[in-house]
Write a protein that holds these residues in place. Structure first.
Motif, mmCIF file in Angstrom:
data_model
loop_
_atom_site.group_PDB
_atom_site.id
_atom_site.type_symbol
_atom_site.label_atom_id
_atom_site.label_comp_id
_atom_site.label_asym_id
_atom_site.label_seq_id
_atom_site.Cartn_x
_atom_site.Cartn_y
_atom_site.Cartn_z
ATOM 1 N N ILE A 16 0.561 -1.215 0.031
ATOM 2 C CA ILE A 16 0.056 0.238 0.036
ATOM 3 C C ILE A 16 0.939 1.237 -0.088
ATOM 4 C CG2 ILE A 16 -1.795 1.401 1.086
ATOM 5 C CD1 ILE A 16 -2.756 -1.362 -0.010
ATOM 6 N N LEU A 17 1.917 1.205 0.813
ATOM 7 C CA LEU A 17 2.606 2.402 0.830
ATOM 8 C C LEU A 17 3.552 2.611 -0.324
ATOM 9 C CD1 LEU A 17 3.742 4.729 2.729
ATOM 10 C CD2 LEU A 17 5.453 3.212 3.551
ATOM 11 N N GLN A 18 3.882 1.675 -1.149
ATOM 12 C CA GLN A 18 4.683 1.548 -2.379
ATOM 13 C C GLN A 18 3.657 2.121 -3.403
ATOM 14 O OE1 GLN A 18 8.055 1.470 -3.054
ATOM 15 N NE2 GLN A 18 7.445 2.697 -4.670
ATOM 16 N N MET A 34 8.672 14.351 4.949
ATOM 17 C CA MET A 34 7.286 14.798 5.069
ATOM 18 C C MET A 34 6.722 14.163 6.583
ATOM 19 S SD MET A 34 4.899 14.831 1.758
ATOM 20 C CE MET A 34 5.949 13.978 0.611
ATOM 21 N N THR A 35 7.390 13.199 6.840
ATOM 22 C CA THR A 35 6.974 12.364 8.082
ATOM 23 C C THR A 35 7.949 12.467 9.364
ATOM 24 O OG1 THR A 35 8.028 10.298 7.199
ATOM 25 C CG2 THR A 35 5.570 10.673 6.857
ATOM 26 N N ASN A 36 8.904 13.164 8.682
ATOM 27 C CA ASN A 36 10.126 13.404 9.939
ATOM 28 C C ASN A 36 10.694 12.004 10.587
ATOM 29 O OD1 ASN A 36 9.913 16.369 9.814
ATOM 30 N ND2 ASN A 36 8.113 16.116 11.145
ATOM 31 N N ARG A 37 10.865 11.100 9.473
ATOM 32 C CA ARG A 37 11.298 9.826 9.857
ATOM 33 C C ARG A 37 12.476 9.674 9.105
ATOM 34 N NH1 ARG A 37 9.116 9.330 14.019
ATOM 35 N NH2 ARG A 37 7.028 8.691 14.451
ATOM 36 N N PRO A 38 13.454 8.843 9.550
ATOM 37 C CA PRO A 38 14.558 8.750 8.747
ATOM 38 C C PRO A 38 14.186 8.003 7.441
ATOM 39 C CG PRO A 38 14.900 7.951 10.987
ATOM 40 C CD PRO A 38 13.442 8.233 10.908
ATOM 41 N N ALA A 39 15.019 8.202 6.409
ATOM 42 C CA ALA A 39 14.979 7.675 5.206
ATOM 43 C C ALA A 39 14.902 6.145 5.237
ATOM 44 C CB ALA A 39 15.659 8.212 4.222
ATOM 45 N N GLN A 40 15.570 5.721 6.270
ATOM 46 C CA GLN A 40 16.011 4.146 6.508
ATOM 47 C C GLN A 40 14.651 3.441 6.929
ATOM 48 O OE1 GLN A 40 19.305 3.154 8.845
ATOM 49 N NE2 GLN A 40 18.728 1.059 8.907
ATOM 50 N N ALA A 57 2.525 5.810 12.098
ATOM 51 C CA ALA A 57 1.222 5.706 11.596
ATOM 52 C C ALA A 57 0.632 7.165 11.740
ATOM 53 C CB ALA A 57 0.209 4.572 12.449
ATOM 54 N N ARG A 58 0.833 7.834 12.726
ATOM 55 C CA ARG A 58 0.442 9.133 12.918
ATOM 56 C C ARG A 58 0.950 10.082 11.773
ATOM 57 N NH1 ARG A 58 2.810 12.898 15.675
ATOM 58 N NH2 ARG A 58 3.941 11.143 16.843
ATOM 59 N N GLU A 59 2.352 9.880 11.589
ATOM 60 C CA GLU A 59 3.120 10.614 10.612
ATOM 61 C C GLU A 59 2.462 10.268 9.083
ATOM 62 O OE1 GLU A 59 4.750 13.258 11.090
ATOM 63 O OE2 GLU A 59 4.846 12.805 13.478
ATOM 64 N N LEU A 60 2.346 9.036 8.840
ATOM 65 C CA LEU A 60 1.876 8.562 7.505
ATOM 66 C C LEU A 60 0.563 9.138 7.157
ATOM 67 C CD1 LEU A 60 3.086 4.976 7.341
ATOM 68 C CD2 LEU A 60 4.100 6.808 6.371
ATOM 69 N N SER A 61 -0.240 9.128 8.210
ATOM 70 C CA SER A 61 -1.397 9.596 7.921
ATOM 71 C C SER A 61 -1.784 10.904 7.660
ATOM 72 C CB SER A 61 -2.702 9.174 9.280
ATOM 73 O OG SER A 61 -2.070 10.057 10.432
ATOM 74 N N ALA A 62 -0.813 11.766 8.472
ATOM 75 C CA ALA A 62 -1.043 13.183 8.042
ATOM 76 C C ALA A 62 -0.239 13.319 6.622
ATOM 77 C CB ALA A 62 0.187 13.845 9.049
ATOM 78 N N ALA A 63 0.836 12.733 6.150
ATOM 79 C CA ALA A 63 1.335 12.992 5.040
ATOM 80 C C ALA A 63 0.448 12.488 3.781
ATOM 81 C CB ALA A 63 2.598 12.399 4.805
ATOM 82 N N GLU A 65 -2.707 11.828 4.211
ATOM 83 C CA GLU A 65 -4.369 12.297 4.157
ATOM 84 C C GLU A 65 -5.085 10.939 4.421
ATOM 85 O OE1 GLU A 65 -5.256 14.628 1.123
ATOM 86 O OE2 GLU A 65 -4.049 16.467 1.690
ATOM 87 N N THR A 66 -4.819 10.238 5.479
ATOM 88 C CA THR A 66 -5.579 8.861 5.698
ATOM 89 C C THR A 66 -5.669 9.125 7.148
ATOM 90 O OG1 THR A 66 -3.580 7.635 6.031
ATOM 91 C CG2 THR A 66 -4.515 7.655 3.951
ATOM 92 N N THR A 67 -6.355 8.043 7.836
ATOM 93 C CA THR A 67 -6.301 7.858 9.384
ATOM 94 C C THR A 67 -5.286 7.090 9.898
ATOM 95 O OG1 THR A 67 -7.655 5.906 9.306
ATOM 96 C CG2 THR A 67 -8.904 8.007 9.074
ATOM 97 N N VAL A 68 -4.846 7.355 11.215
ATOM 98 C CA VAL A 68 -3.989 6.583 11.836
ATOM 99 C C VAL A 68 -4.514 5.316 11.900
ATOM 100 C CG1 VAL A 68 -2.769 6.117 14.068
ATOM 101 C CG2 VAL A 68 -3.369 8.663 13.273
ATOM 102 N N GLU A 69 -5.741 5.019 12.249
ATOM 103 C CA GLU A 69 -6.235 3.855 12.413
ATOM 104 C C GLU A 69 -6.107 2.867 11.252
ATOM 105 O OE1 GLU A 69 -8.186 6.214 15.028
ATOM 106 O OE2 GLU A 69 -7.932 6.373 13.051
ATOM 107 N N PHE A 70 -6.101 3.562 9.835
ATOM 108 C CA PHE A 70 -6.136 2.717 8.593
ATOM 109 C C PHE A 70 -4.514 2.039 8.668
ATOM 110 C CE2 PHE A 70 -3.904 2.672 4.463
ATOM 111 C CZ PHE A 70 -4.804 1.806 3.699
ATOM 112 N N TRP A 71 -3.472 2.676 9.080
ATOM 113 C CA TRP A 71 -1.958 2.148 9.062
ATOM 114 C C TRP A 71 -2.026 1.162 10.255
ATOM 115 C CZ3 TRP A 71 0.151 2.378 4.779
ATOM 116 C CH2 TRP A 71 0.021 3.273 3.811
ATOM 117 N N ILE A 72 -2.639 1.386 11.381
ATOM 118 C CA ILE A 72 -2.437 0.451 12.467
ATOM 119 C C ILE A 72 -3.282 -0.739 12.221
ATOM 120 C CG2 ILE A 72 -3.256 0.365 14.883
ATOM 121 C CD1 ILE A 72 -0.774 1.928 14.517
#
Length: 89
Positions: A16-18, A34-40, A57-63, A65-72
């Protein structure tokens, strides 16, 4: 007999992420910034070697435009499916 439907297999978060990156023409580095996460971290999620944490999940949902629950839920269902398949062997 149960009326509950269960999928034959769970979709991995990495797929899904890809697909999201491809659809948006973003690189892993773009998403990492965008997510303030390391590229690694993004790379390891896409390779399937790292799980999506609640913080990610919180950062992915913000970047994306989904929900945190979707990723969790995606991560949890995928991991549960893997565990079920291991127990069948």
């Amino acid at each position: 007999m149960s009326n509950t439907l269960t999928p034959a297999r769970a979709i991995s978060p990495k797929r899904i992420l890809q697909r999201e990156l491809d659809a948006r023409a973003w690189t892993q580095k773009d998403l990492a910034e965008m997510t303030n996460r390391p590229a690694q971290t993004i790379n390891e999620i896409i390779k399937g070697t790292k799980q999506i944490t609640p913080e990610t999940a919180r950062e992915l949902s913000a970047a994306l435009e989904t929900t945190v629950e979707f990723w969790i839920n995606l991560e949890t269902n995928y991991r549960l499916n893997l565990a079920k398949n291991v127990n069948r062997l």
